[in-house]
Design a protein around this motif. Structure first.
Motif, PDB file in Angstrom:
ATOM      1  N   SER A 142       4.480   9.389  20.064  1.00  0.00           N
ATOM      2  CA  SER A 142       3.197   9.259  19.375  1.00  0.00           C
ATOM      3  C   SER A 142       3.088  10.174  18.153  1.00  0.00           C
ATOM      4  O   SER A 142       2.168  10.035  17.363  1.00  0.00           O
ATOM      5  CB  SER A 142       2.045   9.552  20.336  1.00  0.00           C
ATOM      6  N   GLU A 143       4.044  11.070  17.985  1.00  0.00           N
ATOM      7  CA  GLU A 143       4.017  11.995  16.848  1.00  0.00           C
ATOM      8  C   GLU A 143       4.486  11.294  15.566  1.00  0.00           C
ATOM      9  O   GLU A 143       5.510  10.620  15.558  1.00  0.00           O
ATOM     10  CB  GLU A 143       4.931  13.193  17.134  1.00  0.00           C
ATOM     11  N   ILE A 144       3.722  11.475  14.495  1.00  0.00           N
ATOM     12  CA  ILE A 144       4.120  10.956  13.179  1.00  0.00           C
ATOM     13  C   ILE A 144       4.610  12.151  12.376  1.00  0.00           C
ATOM     14  O   ILE A 144       3.825  12.927  11.844  1.00  0.00           O
ATOM     15  CB  ILE A 144       2.944  10.254  12.467  1.00  0.00           C
ATOM     16  N   SER A 145       5.927  12.296  12.320  1.00  0.00           N
ATOM     17  CA  SER A 145       6.502  13.476  11.659  1.00  0.00           C
ATOM     18  C   SER A 145       7.031  13.176  10.265  1.00  0.00           C
ATOM     19  O   SER A 145       7.465  14.084   9.565  1.00  0.00           O
ATOM     20  CB  SER A 145       7.620  14.058  12.530  1.00  0.00           C
ATOM     21  N   TRP A 146       6.994  11.907   9.853  1.00  0.00           N
ATOM     22  CA  TRP A 146       7.505  11.532   8.536  1.00  0.00           C
ATOM     23  C   TRP A 146       6.752  10.300   8.060  1.00  0.00           C
ATOM     24  O   TRP A 146       6.487   9.386   8.850  1.00  0.00           O
ATOM     25  CB  TRP A 146       8.996  11.224   8.631  1.00  0.00           C
ATOM     26  N   GLN A 147       6.403  10.293   6.786  1.00  0.00           N
ATOM     27  CA  GLN A 147       5.769   9.128   6.187  1.00  0.00           C
ATOM     28  C   GLN A 147       6.299   8.938   4.780  1.00  0.00           C
ATOM     29  O   GLN A 147       6.647   9.898   4.102  1.00  0.00           O
ATOM     30  CB  GLN A 147       4.241   9.299   6.123  1.00  0.00           C
ATOM     31  N   PHE A 148       6.339   7.682   4.366  1.00  0.00           N
ATOM     32  CA  PHE A 148       6.706   7.326   3.001  1.00  0.00           C
ATOM     33  C   PHE A 148       5.749   6.238   2.555  1.00  0.00           C
ATOM     34  O   PHE A 148       5.611   5.215   3.228  1.00  0.00           O
ATOM     35  CB  PHE A 148       8.165   6.857   2.942  1.00  0.00           C
ATOM     36  N   LEU A 149       5.071   6.459   1.446  1.00  0.00           N
ATOM     37  CA  LEU A 149       4.062   5.539   0.921  1.00  0.00           C
ATOM     38  C   LEU A 149       2.979   5.228   1.959  1.00  0.00           C
ATOM     39  O   LEU A 149       2.448   4.116   2.022  1.00  0.00           O
ATOM     40  CB  LEU A 149       4.707   4.237   0.428  1.00  0.00           C
ATOM     41  N   GLY A 150       2.681   6.215   2.792  1.00  0.00           N
ATOM     42  CA  GLY A 150       1.624   6.069   3.781  1.00  0.00           C
ATOM     43  C   GLY A 150       2.019   5.379   5.066  1.00  0.00           C
ATOM     44  O   GLY A 150       1.175   5.156   5.929  1.00  0.00           O
ATOM     45  N   PHE A 151       3.288   5.017   5.214  1.00  0.00           N
ATOM     46  CA  PHE A 151       3.752   4.340   6.413  1.00  0.00           C
ATOM     47  C   PHE A 151       4.724   5.230   7.176  1.00  0.00           C
ATOM     48  O   PHE A 151       5.584   5.881   6.579  1.00  0.00           O
ATOM     49  CB  PHE A 151       4.439   3.012   6.072  1.00  0.00           C
ATOM     50  N   SER A 152       4.606   5.217   8.500  1.00  0.00           N
ATOM     51  CA  SER A 152       5.511   6.003   9.334  1.00  0.00           C
ATOM     52  C   SER A 152       6.846   5.275   9.479  1.00  0.00           C
ATOM     53  O   SER A 152       6.987   4.105   9.114  1.00  0.00           O
ATOM     54  CB  SER A 152       4.885   6.235  10.713  1.00  0.00           C
ATOM     55  N   MET A 153       7.807   5.969  10.043  1.00  0.00           N
ATOM     56  CA  MET A 153       9.133   5.386  10.206  1.00  0.00           C
ATOM     57  C   MET A 153       9.105   4.103  11.054  1.00  0.00           C
ATOM     58  O   MET A 153       9.725   3.108  10.671  1.00  0.00           O
ATOM     59  CB  MET A 153      10.091   6.413  10.806  1.00  0.00           C
ATOM     60  N   PRO A 154       8.409   4.075  12.194  1.00  0.00           N
ATOM     61  CA  PRO A 154       8.368   2.817  12.953  1.00  0.00           C
ATOM     62  C   PRO A 154       7.686   1.677  12.193  1.00  0.00           C
ATOM     63  O   PRO A 154       8.058   0.518  12.362  1.00  0.00           O
ATOM     64  CB  PRO A 154       7.564   3.176  14.209  1.00  0.00           C
ATOM     65  N   GLN A 155       6.712   1.995  11.354  1.00  0.00           N
ATOM     66  CA  GLN A 155       6.085   0.944  10.560  1.00  0.00           C
ATOM     67  C   GLN A 155       7.076   0.371   9.543  1.00  0.00           C
ATOM     68  O   GLN A 155       7.093  -0.843   9.317  1.00  0.00           O
ATOM     69  CB  GLN A 155       4.836   1.482   9.860  1.00  0.00           C
ATOM     70  N   TRP A 156       7.894   1.212   8.962  1.00  0.00           N
ATOM     71  CA  TRP A 156       8.950   0.718   8.068  1.00  0.00           C
ATOM     72  C   TRP A 156       9.953  -0.126   8.855  1.00  0.00           C
ATOM     73  O   TRP A 156      10.448  -1.144   8.369  1.00  0.00           O
ATOM     74  CB  TRP A 156       9.656   1.875   7.358  1.00  0.00           C
ATOM     75  N   LEU A 157      10.256   0.304  10.084  1.00  0.00           N
ATOM     76  CA  LEU A 157      11.209  -0.457  10.890  1.00  0.00           C
ATOM     77  C   LEU A 157      10.661  -1.828  11.275  1.00  0.00           C
ATOM     78  O   LEU A 157      11.432  -2.787  11.411  1.00  0.00           O
ATOM     79  CB  LEU A 157      11.611   0.337  12.139  1.00  0.00           C
ATOM     80  N   VAL A 158       9.342  -1.942  11.448  1.00  0.00           N
ATOM     81  CA  VAL A 158       8.753  -3.269  11.698  1.00  0.00           C
ATOM     82  C   VAL A 158       9.087  -4.186  10.531  1.00  0.00           C
ATOM     83  O   VAL A 158       9.536  -5.327  10.723  1.00  0.00           O
ATOM     84  CB  VAL A 158       7.224  -3.157  11.916  1.00  0.00           C
ATOM     85  N   ALA A 159       8.888  -3.702   9.319  1.00  0.00           N
ATOM     86  CA  ALA A 159       9.186  -4.519   8.132  1.00  0.00           C
ATOM     87  C   ALA A 159      10.677  -4.829   8.029  1.00  0.00           C
ATOM     88  O   ALA A 159      11.071  -5.967   7.714  1.00  0.00           O
ATOM     89  CB  ALA A 159       8.703  -3.799   6.872  1.00  0.00           C
ATOM     90  N   ILE A 160      11.514  -3.846   8.305  1.00  0.00           N
ATOM     91  CA  ILE A 160      12.965  -4.036   8.199  1.00  0.00           C
ATOM     92  C   ILE A 160      13.468  -5.045   9.235  1.00  0.00           C
ATOM     93  O   ILE A 160      14.203  -5.982   8.904  1.00  0.00           O
ATOM     94  CB  ILE A 160      13.689  -2.681   8.333  1.00  0.00           C
ATOM     95  N   PHE A 161      13.056  -4.870  10.500  1.00  0.00           N
ATOM     96  CA  PHE A 161      13.508  -5.811  11.532  1.00  0.00           C
ATOM     97  C   PHE A 161      12.914  -7.198  11.319  1.00  0.00           C
ATOM     98  O   PHE A 161      13.576  -8.201  11.609  1.00  0.00           O
ATOM     99  CB  PHE A 161      13.174  -5.284  12.931  1.00  0.00           C
ATOM    100  N   ALA A 162      11.686  -7.286  10.817  1.00  0.00           N
ATOM    101  CA  ALA A 162      11.101  -8.597  10.517  1.00  0.00           C
ATOM    102  C   ALA A 162      11.898  -9.284   9.408  1.00  0.00           C
ATOM    103  O   ALA A 162      12.142 -10.495   9.476  1.00  0.00           O
ATOM    104  CB  ALA A 162       9.632  -8.447  10.120  1.00  0.00           C
ATOM    105  N   ALA A 163      12.315  -8.530   8.402  1.00  0.00           N
ATOM    106  CA  ALA A 163      13.131  -9.100   7.322  1.00  0.00           C
ATOM    107  C   ALA A 163      14.491  -9.551   7.858  1.00  0.00           C
ATOM    108  O   ALA A 163      14.961 -10.645   7.523  1.00  0.00           O
ATOM    109  CB  ALA A 163      13.304  -8.079   6.195  1.00  0.00           C
ATOM    110  N   TYR A 164      15.112  -8.711   8.688  1.00  0.00           N
ATOM    111  CA  TYR A 164      16.381  -9.111   9.313  1.00  0.00           C
ATOM    112  C   TYR A 164      16.208 -10.416  10.088  1.00  0.00           C
ATOM    113  O   TYR A 164      17.043 -11.329  10.001  1.00  0.00           O
ATOM    114  CB  TYR A 164      16.881  -8.039  10.287  1.00  0.00           C
TER     115      TYR A 164
END
Length: 173
Positions: free
Chosen positions: A132-154
């Motif tokens: 549940s810890e958000i230790s990193w963000q890029f453009l306001g999105f956490s790492m798992p949120q970026w992974l949602v986009a990446i896996f959806a694209a894959y």
């Protein structure tokens, strides 16, 4: 267009690009873990394994993409890994956005007894972070949120390639 997709899947370069993108993601994960000192949680480890599945699909497809059984084996592994990774990333986002005592992940990886990756290769597979810890963000999105986009694209590209290889026509013999 269908013939183009089928011909594209029968070449090595797209499979090299698929494997390269997954390898890049795994190297980034290791940089975040060992370079920046971020602690991966159990969901991060599972997502890392799903990315390794996409990498394995790219490597398999690269071996002999002109053979239909090799190409289809790689497409199926790619689709399974991307779908599983998407499910894991969505659950991880839920842990982060809806933290509660009843919505938590396990602190321990649940590997089979015959494949205890966290014991064999702890620097790669040992979870020691909090989901549940958000230790990193890029453009306001956490790492798992970026992974949602990446896996959806894959997954989207995999479905397009699979449909292109299912539609009638002859190519790549």
């Amino acid at each position: 267009m269908v013939e183009y997709l089928r011909a594209l899947a029968a070449q090595r370069l797209p499979w090299v690009l698929l494997a390269g993108s997954a390898l890049f993601l795994d190297v980034c994960a290791l940089f975040f873990q060992h370079g920046l000192g971020l602690h991966p949680c159990v969901m991060c480890i599972y997502e890392r394994i799903a990315t390794m599945g996409v990498l394995a699909a790219g490597l398999l497809g690269m071996t002999d993409p002109k053979r239909p059984w090799v190409r289809w084996s790689a497409i199926l592994l790619w689709g399974y890994s991307a779908f599983t990774g998407l499910q894991l990333a969505l659950r991880h986002v839920d842990y982060q956005l809806n933290p509660s005592p009843f919505n938590v992940c396990s602190p321990y990886a649940d590997f089979p007894s015959w494949l205890p990756l966290d014991k064999w290769i702890p620097w790669l597979f040992m979870p020691d972070g909090d989901c549940s810890e958000i230790s990193w963000q890029f453009l306001g999105f956490s790492m798992p949120q970026w992974l949602v986009a990446i896996f959806a694209a894959y997954l989207l590209v995999c479905v397009i390639v699979a449909v292109g290889n299912l539609v009638k026509g002859r190519c790549c013999q």
